[in-house]
Design a protein around this motif. Structure first.
Motif, PDB file in Angstrom:
ATOM      1  N   LEU A  91      62.098  32.437  39.773  1.00 37.94           N
ATOM      2  CA  LEU A  91      61.657  33.272  40.680  1.00 37.94           C
ATOM      3  C   LEU A  91      60.800  34.485  40.353  1.00 37.94           C
ATOM      4  O   LEU A  91      59.814  34.845  40.601  1.00 37.94           O
ATOM      5  CB  LEU A  91      62.697  33.736  41.818  1.00 37.94           C
ATOM      6  N   LEU A  92      61.605  34.963  39.397  1.00 38.81           N
ATOM      7  CA  LEU A  92      60.863  36.128  38.413  1.00 38.81           C
ATOM      8  C   LEU A  92      59.528  35.792  37.685  1.00 38.81           C
ATOM      9  O   LEU A  92      58.666  36.418  37.979  1.00 38.81           O
ATOM     10  CB  LEU A  92      61.887  36.708  37.392  1.00 38.81           C
ATOM     11  N   SER A  93      59.569  34.817  37.084  1.00 38.32           N
ATOM     12  CA  SER A  93      58.286  34.113  36.536  1.00 38.32           C
ATOM     13  C   SER A  93      57.203  33.913  37.646  1.00 38.32           C
ATOM     14  O   SER A  93      56.168  34.487  37.367  1.00 38.32           O
ATOM     15  CB  SER A  93      58.512  32.780  36.014  1.00 38.32           C
ATOM     16  N   ALA A  94      57.575  33.363  38.783  1.00 39.65           N
ATOM     17  CA  ALA A  94      56.890  33.357  39.868  1.00 39.65           C
ATOM     18  C   ALA A  94      56.075  34.427  40.312  1.00 39.65           C
ATOM     19  O   ALA A  94      55.128  34.721  40.820  1.00 39.65           O
ATOM     20  CB  ALA A  94      57.511  32.474  41.067  1.00 39.65           C
ATOM     21  N   LEU A  95      57.135  35.722  40.488  1.00 38.67           N
ATOM     22  CA  LEU A  95      56.658  36.718  40.720  1.00 38.67           C
ATOM     23  C   LEU A  95      55.665  37.560  40.039  1.00 38.67           C
ATOM     24  O   LEU A  95      54.676  38.227  40.480  1.00 38.67           O
ATOM     25  CB  LEU A  95      57.976  37.886  41.190  1.00 38.67           C
ATOM     26  N   ILE A  96      55.591  37.301  38.751  1.00 41.50           N
ATOM     27  CA  ILE A  96      54.777  37.729  37.755  1.00 41.50           C
ATOM     28  C   ILE A  96      53.170  37.413  37.975  1.00 41.50           C
ATOM     29  O   ILE A  96      52.493  38.279  37.865  1.00 41.50           O
ATOM     30  CB  ILE A  96      55.243  37.426  36.371  1.00 41.50           C
ATOM     31  N   ASP A  97      53.386  36.213  38.578  1.00 41.10           N
ATOM     32  CA  ASP A  97      51.933  35.834  38.824  1.00 41.10           C
ATOM     33  C   ASP A  97      51.506  35.956  40.248  1.00 41.10           C
ATOM     34  O   ASP A  97      50.299  35.650  40.803  1.00 41.10           O
ATOM     35  CB  ASP A  97      51.946  34.030  38.718  1.00 41.10           C
ATOM     36  N   LEU A  98      52.150  36.879  40.941  1.00 41.60           N
ATOM     37  CA  LEU A  98      51.914  37.158  42.526  1.00 41.60           C
ATOM     38  C   LEU A  98      50.595  37.911  42.681  1.00 41.60           C
ATOM     39  O   LEU A  98      49.817  37.481  43.439  1.00 41.60           O
ATOM     40  CB  LEU A  98      53.004  37.722  43.086  1.00 41.60           C
ATOM     41  N   PRO A  99      50.362  38.770  41.588  1.00 42.39           N
ATOM     42  CA  PRO A  99      49.009  39.764  41.585  1.00 42.39           C
ATOM     43  C   PRO A  99      47.865  38.711  41.369  1.00 42.39           C
ATOM     44  O   PRO A  99      46.716  39.054  41.822  1.00 42.39           O
ATOM     45  CB  PRO A  99      49.047  40.667  40.415  1.00 42.39           C
ATOM     46  N   LEU A 100      48.024  37.713  40.720  1.00 38.84           N
ATOM     47  CA  LEU A 100      46.750  36.878  40.608  1.00 38.84           C
ATOM     48  C   LEU A 100      46.479  35.876  41.878  1.00 38.84           C
ATOM     49  O   LEU A 100      45.300  35.480  42.015  1.00 38.84           O
ATOM     50  CB  LEU A 100      47.095  35.759  39.553  1.00 38.84           C
ATOM     51  N   ALA A 101      47.471  35.907  42.765  1.00 39.11           N
ATOM     52  CA  ALA A 101      47.248  35.124  44.101  1.00 39.11           C
ATOM     53  C   ALA A 101      47.303  36.115  45.337  1.00 39.11           C
ATOM     54  O   ALA A 101      46.388  35.771  46.307  1.00 39.11           O
ATOM     55  CB  ALA A 101      48.620  34.404  44.328  1.00 39.11           C
ATOM     56  N   VAL A 102      47.423  37.237  45.233  1.00 32.54           N
ATOM     57  CA  VAL A 102      47.488  38.126  46.429  1.00 32.54           C
ATOM     58  C   VAL A 102      46.201  38.913  46.478  1.00 32.54           C
ATOM     59  O   VAL A 102      45.941  39.543  45.366  1.00 32.54           O
ATOM     60  CB  VAL A 102      48.550  39.003  46.430  1.00 32.54           C
ATOM     61  N   SER A 103      45.527  39.250  47.294  1.00 36.54           N
ATOM     62  CA  SER A 103      44.349  40.231  47.171  1.00 36.54           C
ATOM     63  C   SER A 103      44.663  41.529  47.106  1.00 36.54           C
ATOM     64  O   SER A 103      45.647  41.975  47.561  1.00 36.54           O
ATOM     65  CB  SER A 103      43.627  40.299  48.652  1.00 36.54           C
ATOM     66  N   PRO A 104      44.057  42.212  46.086  1.00 31.71           N
ATOM     67  CA  PRO A 104      44.384  43.730  45.836  1.00 31.71           C
ATOM     68  C   PRO A 104      44.368  44.601  46.958  1.00 31.71           C
ATOM     69  O   PRO A 104      45.070  45.585  47.104  1.00 31.71           O
ATOM     70  CB  PRO A 104      43.389  43.897  44.880  1.00 31.71           C
ATOM     71  N   VAL A 105      43.481  44.222  48.169  1.00 28.30           N
ATOM     72  CA  VAL A 105      43.515  45.035  49.246  1.00 28.30           C
ATOM     73  C   VAL A 105      44.878  44.881  50.086  1.00 28.30           C
ATOM     74  O   VAL A 105      45.466  46.112  50.425  1.00 28.30           O
ATOM     75  CB  VAL A 105      42.378  44.310  50.044  1.00 28.30           C
ATOM     76  N   VAL A 106      45.544  43.750  49.866  1.00 29.45           N
ATOM     77  CA  VAL A 106      46.932  43.707  50.461  1.00 29.45           C
ATOM     78  C   VAL A 106      47.943  44.602  49.775  1.00 29.45           C
ATOM     79  O   VAL A 106      48.757  45.279  50.205  1.00 29.45           O
ATOM     80  CB  VAL A 106      47.356  42.186  50.528  1.00 29.45           C
ATOM     81  N   VAL A 107      47.722  44.504  48.304  1.00 29.00           N
ATOM     82  CA  VAL A 107      48.391  45.477  47.653  1.00 29.00           C
ATOM     83  C   VAL A 107      48.525  46.845  47.970  1.00 29.00           C
ATOM     84  O   VAL A 107      49.386  47.624  48.043  1.00 29.00           O
ATOM     85  CB  VAL A 107      48.350  45.320  45.991  1.00 29.00           C
ATOM     86  N   GLY A 108      47.121  47.473  48.190  1.00 36.08           N
ATOM     87  CA  GLY A 108      46.959  48.705  48.553  1.00 36.08           C
ATOM     88  C   GLY A 108      47.532  48.852  49.988  1.00 36.08           C
ATOM     89  O   GLY A 108      48.258  50.304  50.354  1.00 36.08           O
ATOM     90  N   LEU A 109      47.318  48.101  50.656  1.00 32.92           N
ATOM     91  CA  LEU A 109      48.073  48.267  52.124  1.00 32.92           C
ATOM     92  C   LEU A 109      49.692  48.292  51.963  1.00 32.92           C
ATOM     93  O   LEU A 109      50.110  49.294  52.568  1.00 32.92           O
ATOM     94  CB  LEU A 109      47.589  47.074  52.947  1.00 32.92           C
TER      95      LEU A 109
END
Length: 269
Positions: A91-109
């Motif tokens: 799960l931790l390994s998958a979370l590391i790759d999350l920024p590659l899959a999620v739009s940066p705009v979603v991160v900002g929000l």
């Protein structure tokens, strides 16, 4: 090798070169061309603008801060993934790759929802103690850290797995503590992976746009980063400044990669 095989090989090479030319080389060359249409006048005009200088300085501060944070935590996470077995490792390994899959705009929000002074979970408490996160440098650094985090981890983990831990165990058996083992055994073995991770992280941090646009406020001369300034000036028909700042950002990223590429063979020899 048959004539047909040679024809296929050269056809594939031509296809790849053509693809890269239209996708990367041609658009990049047009930015350079537009930047220097009037010689150095465009760059001189841009660098004489206080808002441009402030945006570049703020971009460097945010990018370097994010790189340092990602370096420390990226190497730590890499050691954890490569050297330890624990529940939730996948799960931790998958979370590391999350920024590659999620739009940066979603991160900002998401950062706004957590740290906004009015409705955020922690924003109001922090602002009551004089610490503003959203529309300030901390939020921009956090957003940049998020989008660039995988670049360090994914460079270091494969190298750690490849070299194994035999030398580290030998060092510990001879009386070396954890700090000595890391500095004298582990770090020299992964130094080029760390360097490449840092360079890629720096290049990604300099070019971040979506996440920081949401959390920065985009106030010229205050919280406006260089990428946001490029968009604003281009939309305001100040293309010469937009091209000049774009050229500076691209040059900084390319320079980092070229320097590392030139240094690595010397280290190998």
């Amino acid at each position: 090798m048959t004539e047909g095989s040679l024809l296929v090989r050269w056809s594939l090479r031509l296809l790849v070169v053509t693809y890269l030319f239209f996708l990367v080389a041609w658009p990049s060359s047009l930015v350079v061309q537009r930047t220097f249409e009037n010689g150095l006048e465009g760059l001189q005009t841009a660098l004489a603008d206080p808002d441009v200088v402030h945006a570049l300085q703020l971009t460097v501060v945010v990018a370097l801060s994010a790189v340092v944070i990602n370096l420390v935590f990226g190497v730590g996470i890499s050691m954890l993934l490569a050297r330890s077995e624990f529940p939730g490792k996948r799960l931790l390994s998958a979370l590391i790759d999350l920024p590659l899959a999620v739009s940066p705009v979603v991160v900002g929000l998401a950062l706004v929802l957590v740290y906004n002074g009015r409705t955020g979970w922690f924003g109001q408490t922090l602002e009551e103690h004089g610490f503003q996160v959203i529309f300030n440098e901390p939020a921009m650094i956090m957003a940049t850290c998020f989008v660039a985090l995988p670049l360090v981890v994914r460079e270091v983990v494969p190298v750690l797995q490849e070299i194994g831990d035999d030398q580290e165990q030998a060092a510990r058996s001879l009386g070396a503590n954890a700090r000595q083992t890391f500095l004298r055994i582990t770090l020299p073995s992964i130094k080029w992976a760390v360097v490449y991770g840092v360079v890629l992280s720096l290049a990604r941090s300099l070019g971040e746009f979506g996440a920081v646009k949401v959390v920065s406020g985009n106030v010229a001369g205050d919280t406006q980063l260089a990428t946001l300034l490029v968009q604003q000036r281009y939309q305001n028909f100040q293309q010469e400044t937009a091209y000049s700042v774009s050229f500076l950002l691209a040059s900084a990223a390319v320079l980092c990669i070229v320097v590392v590429a030139l240094l690595r063979p010397k280290e190998g020899r």
